[in-house]
Design a protein around this motif. Structure first.
Motif, PDB file in Angstrom:
ATOM      1  N   PHE A  32       0.789  -1.233   0.000  1.00 22.45           N
ATOM      2  CA  PHE A  32       0.000   0.000   0.000  1.00 22.45           C
ATOM      3  C   PHE A  32       0.821   1.282   0.000  1.00 22.45           C
ATOM      4  O   PHE A  32       0.267   2.369  -0.123  1.00 22.45           O
ATOM      5  CB  PHE A  32      -0.918   0.017   1.238  1.00 22.45           C
ATOM      6  CG  PHE A  32      -1.747  -1.224   1.402  1.00 22.45           C
ATOM      7  CD1 PHE A  32      -2.857  -1.461   0.616  1.00 22.45           C
ATOM      8  CD2 PHE A  32      -1.408  -2.168   2.357  1.00 22.45           C
ATOM      9  CE1 PHE A  32      -3.623  -2.603   0.777  1.00 22.45           C
ATOM     10  CE2 PHE A  32      -2.166  -3.311   2.537  1.00 22.45           C
ATOM     11  CZ  PHE A  32      -3.271  -3.534   1.734  1.00 22.45           C
ATOM     12  N   GLN A  33       2.115   1.190   0.219  1.00 25.12           N
ATOM     13  CA  GLN A  33       3.007   2.341   0.330  1.00 25.12           C
ATOM     14  C   GLN A  33       2.599   3.279   1.469  1.00 25.12           C
ATOM     15  O   GLN A  33       2.689   4.499   1.373  1.00 25.12           O
ATOM     16  CB  GLN A  33       3.092   3.132  -0.988  1.00 25.12           C
ATOM     17  CG  GLN A  33       3.817   2.426  -2.101  1.00 25.12           C
ATOM     18  CD  GLN A  33       2.977   1.355  -2.770  1.00 25.12           C
ATOM     19  OE1 GLN A  33       1.807   1.573  -3.050  1.00 25.12           O
ATOM     20  NE2 GLN A  33       3.566   0.211  -3.019  1.00 25.12           N
ATOM     21  N   VAL A  34       2.120   2.685   2.567  1.00 29.55           N
ATOM     22  CA  VAL A  34       1.790   3.441   3.781  1.00 29.55           C
ATOM     23  C   VAL A  34       2.312   2.657   4.981  1.00 29.55           C
ATOM     24  O   VAL A  34       2.667   1.488   4.862  1.00 29.55           O
ATOM     25  CB  VAL A  34       0.269   3.685   3.930  1.00 29.55           C
ATOM     26  CG1 VAL A  34      -0.266   4.508   2.779  1.00 29.55           C
ATOM     27  CG2 VAL A  34      -0.492   2.376   4.055  1.00 29.55           C
ATOM     28  N   LYS A  35       2.324   3.290   6.141  1.00 33.85           N
ATOM     29  CA  LYS A  35       2.783   2.613   7.358  1.00 33.85           C
ATOM     30  C   LYS A  35       1.751   1.589   7.812  1.00 33.85           C
ATOM     31  O   LYS A  35       0.558   1.727   7.531  1.00 33.85           O
ATOM     32  CB  LYS A  35       3.036   3.627   8.465  1.00 33.85           C
ATOM     33  CG  LYS A  35       4.202   4.532   8.162  1.00 33.85           C
ATOM     34  CD  LYS A  35       4.538   5.374   9.344  1.00 33.85           C
ATOM     35  CE  LYS A  35       5.763   6.208   9.009  1.00 33.85           C
ATOM     36  NZ  LYS A  35       6.426   6.715  10.180  1.00 33.85           N
ATOM     37  N   LYS A  36       2.230   0.592   8.547  1.00 30.10           N
ATOM     38  CA  LYS A  36       1.343  -0.498   8.962  1.00 30.10           C
ATOM     39  C   LYS A  36       0.210  -0.005   9.860  1.00 30.10           C
ATOM     40  O   LYS A  36      -0.888  -0.551   9.826  1.00 30.10           O
ATOM     41  CB  LYS A  36       2.131  -1.615   9.635  1.00 30.10           C
ATOM     42  CG  LYS A  36       2.720  -1.291  10.977  1.00 30.10           C
ATOM     43  CD  LYS A  36       3.447  -2.496  11.549  1.00 30.10           C
ATOM     44  CE  LYS A  36       3.974  -2.220  12.935  1.00 30.10           C
ATOM     45  NZ  LYS A  36       4.590  -3.412  13.513  1.00 30.10           N
ATOM     46  N   GLU A  37       0.452   1.048  10.630  1.00 27.88           N
ATOM     47  CA  GLU A  37      -0.583   1.592  11.495  1.00 27.88           C
ATOM     48  C   GLU A  37      -1.772   2.107  10.690  1.00 27.88           C
ATOM     49  O   GLU A  37      -2.923   2.005  11.117  1.00 27.88           O
ATOM     50  CB  GLU A  37      -0.025   2.729  12.373  1.00 27.88           C
ATOM     51  CG  GLU A  37       0.980   2.268  13.406  1.00 27.88           C
ATOM     52  CD  GLU A  37       2.414   2.155  12.895  1.00 27.88           C
ATOM     53  OE1 GLU A  37       2.666   2.384  11.685  1.00 27.88           O
ATOM     54  OE2 GLU A  37       3.289   1.828  13.711  1.00 27.88           O
ATOM     55  N   CYS A  38      -1.488   2.661   9.515  1.00 26.70           N
ATOM     56  CA  CYS A  38      -2.551   3.169   8.642  1.00 26.70           C
ATOM     57  C   CYS A  38      -3.412   2.025   8.108  1.00 26.70           C
ATOM     58  O   CYS A  38      -4.638   2.140   8.034  1.00 26.70           O
ATOM     59  CB  CYS A  38      -1.960   3.965   7.486  1.00 26.70           C
ATOM     60  SG  CYS A  38      -1.086   5.439   8.009  1.00 26.70           S
ATOM     61  N   VAL A  39      -2.767   0.939   7.745  1.00 25.36           N
ATOM     62  CA  VAL A  39      -3.503  -0.228   7.231  1.00 25.36           C
ATOM     63  C   VAL A  39      -4.378  -0.808   8.336  1.00 25.36           C
ATOM     64  O   VAL A  39      -5.555  -1.106   8.112  1.00 25.36           O
ATOM     65  CB  VAL A  39      -2.534  -1.293   6.682  1.00 25.36           C
ATOM     66  CG1 VAL A  39      -3.268  -2.561   6.311  1.00 25.36           C
ATOM     67  CG2 VAL A  39      -1.776  -0.750   5.486  1.00 25.36           C
TER      68      VAL A  39
END
Length: 69
Positions: A32-39
């Motif tokens: 997703f090209q985002v940090k795991k917290e965002c997912v």
């Protein structure tokens, strides 16, 4: 003949595997090209415990575009 086409269509939709929130979190930056917290937050907000990659991408993308209040 039409029955065969419908059956073939159903099979192709079920080939996509489901993954848990933890599995998506582990691959967050790659997928997703985002940090795991965002997912984790996006899937939790959508009340999802497991889903396909395409569903998760859609949920995470919508979550990341939400306006911060």
């Amino acid at each position: 003949m039409a029955a065969k086409k419908e059956k073939a269509g159903k099979v192709s939709k079920q080939t996509e595997s489901e993954y848990s929130v933890q599995e998506f979190a582990e691959g967050a930056e790659t997928i997703f090209q985002v940090k795991k917290e965002c997912v984790i937050a996006a899937l939790k907000a959508a009340d999802i415990t497991s889903c396909t990659i395409s569903q998760a991408k859609d949920v995470v993308q919508k979550f990341m575009k939400k306006e911060v209040k």
